[in-house]
Structures are given as structure tokens and as C-alpha cells.
Design a protein around this motif. Structure first.
Motif, PDB file in Angstrom:
ATOM      1  N   THR A 120       0.719  -1.213  -0.033  1.00 34.86           N
ATOM      2  CA  THR A 120       0.190   0.045   0.039  1.00 34.86           C
ATOM      3  C   THR A 120       0.921   1.138   0.052  1.00 34.86           C
ATOM      4  N   ASP A 121       2.211   1.147  -0.553  1.00 41.26           N
ATOM      5  CA  ASP A 121       2.952   2.164  -0.626  1.00 41.26           C
ATOM      6  C   ASP A 121       2.519   3.214  -1.546  1.00 41.26           C
ATOM      7  N   ALA A 122       2.389   4.576  -1.305  1.00 37.80           N
ATOM      8  CA  ALA A 122       1.743   5.428  -2.151  1.00 37.80           C
ATOM      9  C   ALA A 122       2.858   5.775  -3.340  1.00 37.80           C
ATOM     10  N   ALA A 123       3.879   5.633  -2.967  1.00 33.58           N
ATOM     11  CA  ALA A 123       5.135   6.091  -4.184  1.00 33.58           C
ATOM     12  C   ALA A 123       4.908   4.895  -5.324  1.00 33.58           C
ATOM     13  N   GLU A 124       4.513   3.742  -4.772  1.00 32.85           N
ATOM     14  CA  GLU A 124       4.417   2.768  -5.795  1.00 32.85           C
ATOM     15  C   GLU A 124       3.087   2.942  -6.717  1.00 32.85           C
ATOM     16  N   HIS A 125       1.967   3.023  -5.985  1.00 34.28           N
ATOM     17  CA  HIS A 125       0.838   3.247  -6.595  1.00 34.28           C
ATOM     18  C   HIS A 125       0.473   4.453  -7.254  1.00 34.28           C
ATOM     19  N   LEU A 126       1.117   5.617  -6.933  1.00 31.43           N
ATOM     20  CA  LEU A 126       0.725   6.799  -7.546  1.00 31.43           C
ATOM     21  C   LEU A 126       1.560   7.280  -8.538  1.00 31.43           C
ATOM     22  N   ALA A 127       2.961   6.611  -8.995  1.00 31.94           N
ATOM     23  CA  ALA A 127       3.855   6.899  -9.627  1.00 31.94           C
ATOM     24  C   ALA A 127       3.223   7.185 -11.124  1.00 31.94           C
ATOM     25  N   GLN A 128       3.394   8.068 -11.688  1.00 32.54           N
ATOM     26  CA  GLN A 128       3.006   8.371 -13.402  1.00 32.54           C
ATOM     27  C   GLN A 128       4.139   7.728 -14.146  1.00 32.54           C
ATOM     28  N   ARG A 129       4.438   6.455 -14.068  1.00 28.93           N
ATOM     29  CA  ARG A 129       5.404   6.100 -15.105  1.00 28.93           C
ATOM     30  C   ARG A 129       5.120   4.692 -15.430  1.00 28.93           C
ATOM     31  N   GLU A 130       6.023   4.208 -16.401  1.00 30.34           N
ATOM     32  CA  GLU A 130       5.806   2.739 -16.829  1.00 30.34           C
ATOM     33  C   GLU A 130       5.673   1.631 -15.870  1.00 30.34           C
ATOM     34  N   GLY A 131       6.545   1.923 -14.647  1.00 29.60           N
ATOM     35  CA  GLY A 131       6.630   0.811 -13.763  1.00 29.60           C
ATOM     36  C   GLY A 131       5.482   0.593 -12.800  1.00 29.60           C
ATOM     37  N   ASN A 132       4.518   1.456 -13.027  1.00 31.03           N
ATOM     38  CA  ASN A 132       3.230   1.540 -12.056  1.00 31.03           C
ATOM     39  C   ASN A 132       2.309   0.852 -12.986  1.00 31.03           C
ATOM     40  N   PRO A 133       1.808  -0.542 -12.702  1.00 36.91           N
ATOM     41  CA  PRO A 133       0.672  -1.234 -13.674  1.00 36.91           C
ATOM     42  C   PRO A 133      -0.389  -0.401 -13.771  1.00 36.91           C
ATOM     43  N   LEU A 134      -1.015   0.048 -12.782  1.00 39.91           N
ATOM     44  CA  LEU A 134      -2.329   0.813 -12.725  1.00 39.91           C
ATOM     45  C   LEU A 134      -2.039   2.020 -13.683  1.00 39.91           C
ATOM     46  N   PHE A 135      -1.110   2.691 -13.719  1.00 41.16           N
ATOM     47  CA  PHE A 135      -0.850   3.853 -14.648  1.00 41.16           C
ATOM     48  C   PHE A 135      -0.681   3.407 -16.112  1.00 41.16           C
ATOM     49  N   ARG A 136      -0.016   2.103 -16.432  1.00 40.68           N
ATOM     50  CA  ARG A 136       0.081   1.797 -17.644  1.00 40.68           C
ATOM     51  C   ARG A 136      -1.456   1.493 -18.081  1.00 40.68           C
ATOM     52  N   VAL A 137      -2.076   0.697 -17.252  1.00 38.90           N
ATOM     53  CA  VAL A 137      -3.539   0.498 -17.734  1.00 38.90           C
ATOM     54  C   VAL A 137      -4.288   1.574 -18.048  1.00 38.90           C
ATOM     55  N   ARG A 138      -4.512   2.567 -17.357  1.00 35.38           N
ATOM     56  CA  ARG A 138      -5.075   3.665 -17.473  1.00 35.38           C
ATOM     57  C   ARG A 138      -4.504   4.732 -18.690  1.00 35.38           C
ATOM     58  N   TYR A 139      -3.288   4.702 -18.548  1.00 34.76           N
ATOM     59  CA  TYR A 139      -2.596   5.412 -19.755  1.00 34.76           C
ATOM     60  C   TYR A 139      -2.906   4.966 -21.178  1.00 34.76           C
ATOM     61  N   ALA A 140      -2.903   3.245 -21.181  1.00 35.53           N
ATOM     62  CA  ALA A 140      -3.234   2.612 -22.629  1.00 35.53           C
ATOM     63  C   ALA A 140      -4.765   3.221 -22.850  1.00 35.53           C
ATOM     64  N   HIS A 141      -5.784   3.128 -21.883  1.00 32.08           N
ATOM     65  CA  HIS A 141      -7.182   3.403 -22.326  1.00 32.08           C
ATOM     66  C   HIS A 141      -6.977   5.141 -22.828  1.00 32.08           C
ATOM     67  N   ALA A 142      -6.342   5.871 -22.038  1.00 29.89           N
ATOM     68  CA  ALA A 142      -6.559   7.301 -22.548  1.00 29.89           C
ATOM     69  C   ALA A 142      -5.867   7.624 -23.951  1.00 29.89           C
ATOM     70  N   ARG A 143      -4.810   6.448 -24.154  1.00 35.29           N
ATOM     71  CA  ARG A 143      -4.117   6.687 -25.262  1.00 35.29           C
ATOM     72  C   ARG A 143      -5.322   6.254 -26.598  1.00 35.29           C
ATOM     73  N   THR A 144      -6.011   5.149 -26.272  1.00 35.26           N
ATOM     74  CA  THR A 144      -7.098   4.824 -27.464  1.00 35.26           C
ATOM     75  C   THR A 144      -8.040   5.792 -27.707  1.00 35.26           C
ATOM     76  N   ARG A 145      -8.351   6.672 -26.401  1.00 41.00           N
ATOM     77  CA  ARG A 145      -9.409   7.638 -26.840  1.00 41.00           C
ATOM     78  C   ARG A 145      -8.829   8.921 -27.502  1.00 41.00           C
ATOM     79  N   ALA A 146      -7.315   9.034 -27.373  1.00 41.46           N
ATOM     80  CA  ALA A 146      -6.868  10.133 -28.055  1.00 41.46           C
ATOM     81  C   ALA A 146      -6.746   9.847 -29.444  1.00 41.46           C
ATOM     82  N   LEU A 147      -6.336   8.581 -29.601  1.00 46.34           N
ATOM     83  CA  LEU A 147      -6.279   8.062 -31.061  1.00 46.34           C
ATOM     84  C   LEU A 147      -7.640   8.524 -31.891  1.00 46.34           C
ATOM     85  N   LEU A 148      -8.636   8.187 -31.313  1.00 44.71           N
ATOM     86  CA  LEU A 148     -10.057   8.340 -31.898  1.00 44.71           C
ATOM     87  C   LEU A 148     -10.177   9.950 -31.941  1.00 44.71           C
TER      88      LEU A 148
END
Length: 325
Positions: free
Chosen positions: A189-217
Motif C-alpha cells: 500500500t505504498d503511495a510511491a508505488e501506486h501513484l507514480a506516473q511512470r511505466e513501472g506502475n501497472p495501474l498507470f500503464r492500464v489507464r494510460y493505455a485506455h487514454a491513448r485509445t481515446r486520444a487516437l480516436l
């Protein structure tokens, strides 16, 4: 053709071979046959070890059993090619029209793809333990999505209260931190792990990928282009992403059946990583003076379908899917 449909096709093929006395079994035909994405490119769209599974019941070598099944399977609708690999695997390549239909199905169903319209169960009383309550909410969503009643789980607890976690991580990262590990594992539950806006954070990657699909459209719309018919998608990065999109409903069902929302989270990570590879290797937008083509339209349709899967999976976990990051 989805993996579930392909599994049923392979099973029906085995039964027909048995009925025609091409295969003689000493036991019953299996009730279920598993098809999976092959471990490396160049081995078809899906692979199955059904011949290895049946060989002990026939007294024949796995390669011989695979030959019988493969010859019949090659003529099935939606299947372009079947190849046999040692020691008896069947590598199956689907027809392009199957991919086209899959993407069309996802885009047609939208927020309902992989998520059925079942009666939601009643909300139970909270236990006061943050992870147990997060699990109970996720299992209710899986029940409503599939109609399957998940087994009760006893997830490893956390020290913090739900309010403490939300104050530190926010609602979305709290849900991910509590649901991403398997139930028996202790969440981090470390904030540095889960709130990092970088590739190493899986949640960030998932939400970033979703945002990129919408940006493409959005960008395609600005160029006067948009999604087209998803035909001709044969690049390895395209077919990998298509396979994961096809697997989504089955993953949701398995998560419900086993009471394991972490399966959805891991599926989202794989889908996000596959989309980002596709994004880099298969441009969906024209460059420079290039005009929008049918290839761009097909890739935009695939990106749209990928975004739908990412959004639907996040919703099942109780996590928002922003269109902008």
C-alpha cells in the motif's frame, strides 16, 4: 471466433472423429478443451494440447491423434489453417473475417462486452476490514457481470482502514492495491508505488493505455478519419492484441468462478502492454502528407475495441477509466 467458440469447435471436431471411428477412446470425450495463445509468434493464433490429452485414451502417438483432429478441424468455418507441432500440439490460425467480426462485436456491445446484464446481488454488510470489503464489492460486480456466484474468499487483510487508504492513495489506487494481488498475498500500500506516473506502475500503464485509445480516436476525428472495418489485421502486434480482446469475457467468467478479481487486473495489464506495443509498431494515424487509408481505419477500430476492454475491466474493479491523463 472467440476462444470459447474455438474451444467448442475443437470439442465438436473431436466428437465427430470419435463418431466416425477415426479415434477410438477407452474413456469419455473430455467435457472441456482448452485453447490458449501460443507462447511465441509464428505459431498461429491459438494452440491446444487436446491431442496430448487424448493420446493415452487411444493408444496412439500424440502426433497421430493430432493429425486426425487437425485434418477435420482445418475445414471448420472461421479457421484458415491448422499446423501440427511436436510433441502433438495443434496451432490454429483463424480467418481474417473472424477478427473483423470480433472487433465489430466489441464495438457494438461497448460497455456490455464481457459483462452480461444479470441481476445484481444484494449488498452485504461491511466488515470494517478494508480488503475484505473491497473483495466483497468486486465479487458482487463479477456476479452481476456473469451470473456466476463467486465463492466466498478470505483475503489477506491490511492494517490500514479503507478511509486511511483512500486519503493516502485515492479511491482508484486503493481498489487496485487491494484487488491486484491474489487473495492469499499481502497487498502493498505504498503511495510511491501506486501513484507514480511512470511505466513501472501497472495501474498507470492500464489507464494510460485506455487514454491513448481515446486520444487516437479524437486525433483521427480531427483529421477527418475514423474507425473502419477491422480487416487485414495480421501483424503480430495486432493479432496479439486481438487474442487478448477475445479472451476478455472468458477471463471475467474465470474470475467470477474462482472469486479472483486479480485475474481481471492481470488481464488488463497484458492488454495494456499489448496495446502499447501495437500503438508503437502499427500506426493508426497517417503521418505527414499521408492520406487516411483502410489500414488506418482497421487499426483505429482495433484501438477502439482495446479501449472498450480496458474500460470494462477497470469498471469491474471499481476503478475509473479517464479519457485524459
Amino acid at each position: 471466433m472467440t476462444p470459447a467458440e474455438l474451444s467448442r469447435t475443437v470439442l465438436a471436431t473431436v466428437r465427430r472423429a470419435v463418431e466416425a471411428d477415426e479415434l477410438s477412446l477407452t474413456g469419455p470425450v473430455p467435457e472441456r478443451i482448452v485453447v490458449r495463445k501460443p507462447p511465441r509468434p509464428g505459431c498461429g493464433d491459438y494452440a491446444t494440447n487436446v491431442a496430448l490429452q487424448l493420446a493415452p485414451l487411444t493408444g496412439a502417438a500424440p502426433l497421430a491423434v493430432a493429425g486426425v483432429i487437425g485434418r477435420r478441424l482445418a475445414g471448420a468455418p472461421g479457421i484458415a489453417r491448422v499446423e501440427i507441432a511436436d510433441p502433438g500440439f495443434l496451432n490454429i490460425t483463424l480467418e481474417g473475417e473472424s477478427y473483423e467480426a470480433l472487433v465489430g462485436l466489441v464495438r457494438e456491445r461497448g460497455s456490455r462486452y464481457g459483462i452480461g446484464a444479470h441481476q445484481a446481488p444484494a449488498t452485504g454488510d461491511p466488515t470494517g476490514e478494508a480488503r475484505a470489503d473491497a473483495y466483497a464489492a468486486a465479487l458482487r460486480r463479477l456476479h452481476a457481470a456473469t451470473g456466476i456466484v463467486p465463492p466466498a474468499r478470505r483475503p489477506h487483510p491490511v492494517r490500514e482502514t479503507a478511509d486511511e487508504l483512500r486519503r493516502t492513495l485515492g479511491a482508484d489506487a486503493t481498489a487496485w492495491a487491494l484487488l491486484r494481488p491474489p487473495a492469499e498475498d499481502a497487498p502493498r500500500t505504498d503511495a510511491a508505488e501506486h501513484l507514480a506516473q511512470r511505466e513501472g506502475n501497472p495501474l498507470f500503464r492500464v489507464r494510460y493505455a485506455h487514454a491513448r485509445t481515446r486520444a487516437l480516436l479524437r486525433n483521427a476525428h480531427d483529421l477527418g478519419a475514423g474507425p473502419g472495418t477491422a480487416s487485414g489485421l495480421r501483424h503480430p502486434a495486432e493479432t496479439e492484441l486481438l487474442g487478448l480482446i477475445a479472451d476478455f469475457p472468458r477471463t471475467v467468467e474465470a474470475a467470477a468462478r474462482h472469486g479472483a478479481p486479480d485475474r481481471v487486473a492481470r488481464m488488463l495489464e497484458r492488454t495494456a502492454d499489448a496495446f502499447l506495443r501495437f500503438h508503437d509498431e502499427c500506426p493508426a494515424l497517417p503521418k505527414g502528407d499521408e492520406k487516411p487509408s483502410a489500414v488506418h481505419g482497421a487499426r483505429l477500430a482495433l484501438a477502439d475495441a482495446a479501449g472498450t476492454v480496458l474500460a470494462n475491466g477497470l469498471t469491474l474493479l471499481g476503478i475509473s477509466a479517464p479519457r485524459h491523463l
